[in-house]
Design a protein around this motif. Structure first.
Motif: not given
Ligand code: LMR
Length: 398
Positions: A13, A33-34, A130, A183, A246, A374
């Protein structure tokens, strides 16, 4: 001694983020990136946060140490936000919350704590989960297993597969659930499904560990913790790791927490010494600034109102974008059905394109997405949606 070291591949990521930054294409789009982005593609500091910072700048009188478990006021604030007043009061001394350096710090600390309780613990994670769960939890020595979660063919939750697997989890193992806004898939459990997971935990006696990184980003601040509260009131033990990255936009301030529910007040008191020692051994104590902001916002009615409005706008914008994106894909006569994106929650969904198509999207169109397909819905805006749709159409039609 460093000569023998071999380089590691970039983080899936963060590495993508770095490549995006280095891309000079003016039309580039970062769906990786989230991080929340507004309609101008910026990740702004929330107004409530700015106001809290101004107030802290004037009122803070010391930068002295806080302590390994962080600020008591912040910990109580987070516990109230996650569990709600009634449950918090009824749990009494069976609950403890400690401040951590972000959700990642919380996950790592909780993993250390679990390893102290049983070094051989296996933790079951959703397939998929994740990308950083395994590095974070694995570095404390925990072993992994997976339960089915997302069906890539139907683009939906494979709840039947998940439940059947959870019913086979051995007593004493841990099961990691995402509190809301899963996620990477965006596919969440509904209330009825949470009840069934709760019943499986009671029957099979596994311990539930919830990663709550997106409270307020899915359906609402209260709605998003339906599952967390259900498990907290029904199970003898629970671990919840929460993050303010977030929902308060405090990404770089590293503001998170571990909340533990224990079978007894005595076990809770013992656990608190272990968590404090783990914090001390890892990083001594968490950074203060983000936590002080959250504490101030949540306990100052004017700031709280501003933050509530801002968070509602963030969530509503993401949900509007989900509908708009699906609508525009349909209007472009793209054959594939993307309607599932509209029903998912939080920042992410899988686009469902293959690795080759992802490569073309990145290399030819400068449209960046994680290699699982994603995408971060919040990155879509009026300025990039036409380019995004036309590029996708070309890739999908070719
Ligand atoms: C994501 O999933 O993109 C976020 O939570 C940022 C990260 O640290 O990976």
């Amino acid at each position: 001694m460093f000569q023998s070291l071999q380089p590691l591949p970039p983080d899936p990521i963060l590495g993508l983020s770095a490549t995006f930054k280095a891309d000079s294409n003016p039309e580039k789009v970062d769906l990786g990136i989230g991080v929340y982005k507004d309609e101008h593609g910026n990740t702004p500091i929330m107004k409530a946060v700015k106001l809290a910072e101004e107030s802290l700048l004037k009122s803070q009188t010391t930068k002295s140490y806080v302590g390994p478990t962080g600020a008591i006021g912040y910990n109580e604030t987070i516990a109230r936000m996650v569990l709600g007043d009634t449950l918090l009061d009824s749990l009494g001394k069976r609950r403890l919350t400690i401040q951590t350096p972000g959700g990642c710090g919380g996950l790592r600390l909780a993993a250390d704590f679990i390893a102290k309780a049983n070094a051989d613990t296996t933790i079951w994670v959703s397939n998929p989960t994740w990308a950083n769960h395994k590095p974070l939890l694995g570095s404390a020595g925990l072993k992994f297993n997976q339960y089915p979660y997302y069906d890539y063919l139907t683009h939906s939750l494979d709840f039947e597969g998940m439940l059947a697997c959870l019913k086979q989890v051995p007593e004493g193992d841990l099961v990691l659930l995402h509190g809301c806004c899963h996620n990477p898939s965006g596919a969440d459990l509904n209330p009825e499904q949470w009840l069934q997971v709760r019943d499986a935990a009671i029957e099979k006696k596994f311990t539930v560990f919830i990663d709550l990184a997106y409270q307020g980003m899915g359906t609402g601040l209260e709605e998003d913790v339906y599952g967390v509260r259900l498990l907290a009131e029904s199970l003898p033990e629970l671990i919840v790791v929460s993050s303010c990255s977030k929902n308060f936009g405090l990404y770089r301030e590293r503001t998170g927490a571990v909340t533990l529910i224990c079978e007894s007040a005595k076990s809770c008191a013992t656990s608190s010494t272990l968590l404090a020692a783990a914090a001390r051994a890892n990083y001594s104590m968490p950074p203060d600034h983000g936590a002080a902001i959250v504490q101030l916002i949540m306990n100052t009615p004017d700031l709280r109102e501003i933050w509530d409005d801002e968070l509602n706008e963030v969530r509503n914008r993401i949900n509007r974008l989900r509908s708009l994106f699906v609508q525009r894909l349909r209007a472009a006569s793209i054959e594939q059905d993307f309607s599932f994106i509209e029903n998912e929650k939080g920042m992410f969904s899988f686009l469902g394109v293959n690795e080759n198509q992802i490569k073309v999207l990145i290399e030819k169109y400068s449209i960046y997405l994680v290699n699982s397909s994603r995408i971060n819905i919040a990155s879509i805006n009026d300025s990039n949606i036409d380019y995004l749709i036309s590029s996708l159409k070309e890739v999908l039609d070719s």
